[in-house]
Design a protein around this motif. Structure first.
Motif, PDB file in Angstrom:
ATOM      1  N   ALA A   1       3.699   2.380   2.719  1.00 27.26           N
ATOM      2  CA  ALA A   1       4.797   3.341   2.717  1.00 27.26           C
ATOM      3  C   ALA A   1       4.571   4.423   3.764  1.00 27.26           C
ATOM      4  N   VAL A   2       3.316   4.860   3.897  1.00 29.31           N
ATOM      5  CA  VAL A   2       2.955   5.899   4.864  1.00 29.31           C
ATOM      6  C   VAL A   2       1.790   5.398   5.706  1.00 29.31           C
ATOM      7  N   VAL A   3       1.867   5.640   7.005  1.00 28.73           N
ATOM      8  CA  VAL A   3       0.777   5.304   7.919  1.00 28.73           C
ATOM      9  C   VAL A   3       0.226   6.591   8.510  1.00 28.73           C
TER      10      VAL A   3
ATOM     11  N   PRO B   1       7.151   1.415   8.006  1.00 23.69           N
ATOM     12  CA  PRO B   1       6.765   2.427   7.020  1.00 23.69           C
ATOM     13  C   PRO B   1       7.798   3.547   6.962  1.00 23.69           C
ATOM     14  N   LYS B   2       7.792   4.249   5.827  1.00 20.16           N
ATOM     15  CA  LYS B   2       8.727   5.372   5.659  1.00 20.16           C
ATOM     16  C   LYS B   2       8.351   6.551   6.545  1.00 20.16           C
ATOM     17  N   ALA B   3       7.056   6.690   6.824  1.00 19.04           N
ATOM     18  CA  ALA B   3       6.600   7.817   7.648  1.00 19.04           C
ATOM     19  C   ALA B   3       5.333   7.439   8.389  1.00 19.04           C
ATOM     20  N   VAL B   4       5.190   7.946   9.601  1.00 18.28           N
ATOM     21  CA  VAL B   4       3.961   7.824  10.383  1.00 18.28           C
ATOM     22  C   VAL B   4       3.491   9.240  10.706  1.00 18.28           C
ATOM     23  N   LEU B   5       2.276   9.563  10.274  1.00 20.67           N
ATOM     24  CA  LEU B   5       1.723  10.901  10.460  1.00 20.67           C
ATOM     25  C   LEU B   5       0.511  10.817  11.377  1.00 20.67           C
ATOM     26  N   ASN B   6       0.494  11.600  12.432  1.00 15.14           N
ATOM     27  CA  ASN B   6      -0.676  11.658  13.310  1.00 15.14           C
ATOM     28  C   ASN B   6      -1.631  12.735  12.826  1.00 15.14           C
ATOM     29  N   ALA B   7      -2.890  12.364  12.651  1.00 18.86           N
ATOM     30  CA  ALA B   7      -3.902  13.347  12.284  1.00 18.86           C
ATOM     31  C   ALA B   7      -4.092  14.325  13.440  1.00 18.86           C
ATOM     32  N   VAL B   8      -4.615  15.500  13.119  1.00 13.40           N
ATOM     33  CA  VAL B   8      -4.897  16.520  14.127  1.00 13.40           C
ATOM     34  C   VAL B   8      -6.340  16.380  14.568  1.00 13.40           C
ATOM     35  N   SER B   9      -6.574  16.449  15.855  1.00 15.42           N
ATOM     36  CA  SER B   9      -7.924  16.326  16.394  1.00 15.42           C
ATOM     37  C   SER B   9      -8.825  17.438  15.867  1.00 15.42           C
TER      38      SER B   9
ATOM     39  N   LEU C   1       0.829  -1.196   0.000  1.00 15.14           N
ATOM     40  CA  LEU C   1       0.000   0.000   0.000  1.00 15.14           C
ATOM     41  C   LEU C   1       0.867   1.251   0.000  1.00 15.14           C
ATOM     42  N   ASP C   2       0.374   2.285  -0.651  1.00 17.00           N
ATOM     43  CA  ASP C   2       1.038   3.580  -0.585  1.00 17.00           C
ATOM     44  C   ASP C   2       0.710   4.292   0.723  1.00 17.00           C
TER      45      ASP C   2
END
Length: 206
Positions: free
Chosen positions: A114-116, A157-165, A19-20
């Protein structure tokens, strides 16, 4: 690369390609709200996208597990996801413990995103906070060569991004989803049980 948009299910075989982008949600509807526009944008670019729900969200409304599944299946089609799965962890009782880490780490090795995209770390909902911590720990565990109880090749994964509340927070990364806003709203309104049956975002039942 052409997407196979028929792959919407919960215990399906591993996708043919990594998955991308994989969004890991505490409950069905979380990532439609937090990252639905981004997922729609990536799908329109023929990227392989997915959502992994840690729970089935059966305690978050008066609906049944079966009706909730109909909602997330419809929303998945709207967003053009390549895959959607659930870990079936306990709703309203998510915990960042070792068994849960292992289950999520195995899913990450299988899907190889690749990105989570993870839940907000400072959200008001206890399950959301636990999900954010669980993703961080599972991504590390999935990459360990000697991690006990895991199958397959180690992966991170190459990057883990946390969403903003939605309740606040300062984003470090902004993505223009203007062209896909209507798709995001359409996906959100698939969850009639969470929007008080109004068909309008704004009246969440939490």
């Amino acid at each position: 690369m052409k997407l196979n948009r028929g792959q919407i299910g919960y215990e399906e075989a591993m996708p043919a390609l990594p998955l991308d982008c994989l969004a890991v949600a505490a409950h069905p509807d979380d990532m439609e709200i937090l990252a639905g526009g981004l997922l729609a944008l990536l799908s329109s670019q023929h990227r392989r996208t997915g959502i992994l729900d840690l729970t089935r969200g059966e305690r978050g409304s008066l609906e049944t597990a079966a009706s909730r599944k109909r909602e997330w299946t419809a929303a998945s089609r709207v967003l053009g996801l390549s895959v959607r799965r659930t870990l079936g962890l306990p709703d309203a009782a998510l915990t960042d413990d070792l068994p849960s880490r292992r289950r999520l780490a195995q899913a990450l090795r299988d899907l190889r995103p690749a990105v989570v995209i993870a839940m907000p770390v400072d959200d008001h909902h206890p399950d959301h906070r636990a999900a954010a911590a669980l993703v961080f720990a599972a991504c590390w565990l999935a990459g360990m060569k000697k991690a006990p109880g895991l199958r397959g090749v180690p992966f991170r994964p190459k990057a883990v991004l946390n969403a903003v509340s939605p309740l606040g927070g300062e984003p470090a990364l902004l993505v223009d989803i203007s062209a896909h806003w209507k798709t995001k709203v359409q996906a959100m309104t698939c969850y009639a049980s969470q929007f008080a049956g109004t068909g309008r975002p704004g009246a969440l039942t939490m």
